[in-house]
Design an enzyme around this catalytic site. Structure first.
Site, mmCIF file in Angstrom:
data_model
loop_
_atom_site.group_PDB
_atom_site.id
_atom_site.type_symbol
_atom_site.label_atom_id
_atom_site.label_comp_id
_atom_site.label_asym_id
_atom_site.label_seq_id
_atom_site.Cartn_x
_atom_site.Cartn_y
_atom_site.Cartn_z
ATOM 1 N N HIS A 1 -10.560 1.445 -0.363
ATOM 2 C CA HIS A 1 -10.449 2.962 -0.732
ATOM 3 C C HIS A 1 -10.281 3.365 -2.256
ATOM 4 C CE1 HIS A 1 -10.100 4.334 3.273
ATOM 5 N NE2 HIS A 1 -9.143 3.592 3.530
ATOM 6 N N ASP B 1 0.886 -1.227 0.176
ATOM 7 C CA ASP B 1 -0.171 0.148 0.161
ATOM 8 C C ASP B 1 0.971 1.276 -0.031
ATOM 9 O OD1 ASP B 1 -3.024 -0.947 1.230
ATOM 10 O OD2 ASP B 1 -1.227 -2.284 1.356
#
Length: 269
Positions: free
Chosen positions: A68, A8
């Site tokens: 997200h 990430d």
């Protein structure tokens, strides 16, 4: 083929260390193809067109996502339609975009599959059943090199995915928690890490400034999480050698902003 995966990417610090180091690392380790999860690359939440272009210019070939992905919905839909950007494939079919792409690397087909877990995540189709159907179809179609980014909260879900598909896919790497795990292995030709860990600030709270998280746990009152402008950074990169659909060797490289490196070789079980 030799592929690499970056965990990430969180905000500007994550993008900055990739810009500074990735092209050099691709050359040093003779990497053919780079996959990166970048659902937190823009201010910690979502991905903008500008930041996507920035990451692709740094040597990333395809971008995966997670819970997200649609934080910047309008820009994300544009990216899904025009750029090598995926969202979890087990979103309902009515959701824009796709979570599976088949690319050519050194004359061979590589499938990149992005999936999202169940616990603590948005409502999606069952990732395990979806993966079963998808992997079976890929293999039937002659695609044996298969990489899965499984974006999930629960470590147990990620481990279950590994036990279901070890020996059937080339690699399964977990994302989402931003905390790297120390359980890298190659089992029956499948490379696995429960969570890759973030690329970004390493001295904060999952890449974010600590003030709001501390206030939330001590008072019960939260706020908007912000990415710190100044911090100590880390780039976490997994490198995997794949032959005939099987991972034969792999390692994880942690590169710190002070140029210190930690390289860990995958155990072959």
């Amino acid at each position: 083929m030799r592929i690499a995966f970056i965990g990430d990417i969180v905000g500007r610090p994550g993008r900055r260390i990739i810009k500074d180091k990735l092209i050099q690392l691709k050359k040093e380790f003779d990497i053919d193809f780079v996959i990166a999860n970048a659902e937190n690359a823009s201010h910690g939440f979502g991905l903008t067109v500008k930041n996507c272009d920035e990451l692709l210019a740094c040597g990333i070939d395809i971008i995966t996502g997670g819970n997200h992905s649609f934080d910047k919905k309008k820009e994300m839909i544009t990216l899904l339609e025009t750029k090598p950007v995926l969202r979890p494939d087990n979103y309902p079919d009515t959701v824009p975009g796709k979570g599976l792409d088949i690319v050519e690397v050194n004359g061979e087909k590589l499938a990149v599959l992005n999936l999202m877990g169940i616990y603590g995540m948005p409502n999606t189709n069952n990732p395990f059943n979806h993966a079963t159907e998808t992997v079976e179809k890929l293999i039937a179609d002659g695609v044996n090199n298969i990489f899965i980014d499984f974006h999930a909260e629960a470590t147990s879900e990620k481990r279950i995915m590994m036990k279901m598909f070890e020996g059937k896919v080339s690699a399964i790497i977990g994302t989402h928690t931003h905390i790297g795990t120390d359980d890298m292995e190659i089992a029956k030709g499948t490379f696995y890490i429960t969570d890759m860990g973030l690329t970004g600030c390493r001295d904060k709270v999952i890449g974010m400034d600590e003030k709001v998280p501390i206030a939330k746990v001590t008072t019960g009152i939260g706020g908007h999480f912000d990415v710190a402008n100044n911090c100590k950074t880390i780039l976490q990169l997994a490198v995997i050698d794949i032959e005939d659909g099987k991972a034969v060797e792999g390692f994880k490289l942690k590169l710190y902003n002070d140029l210190e490196r930690v390289r860990t070789q995958a155990i072959i079980n």
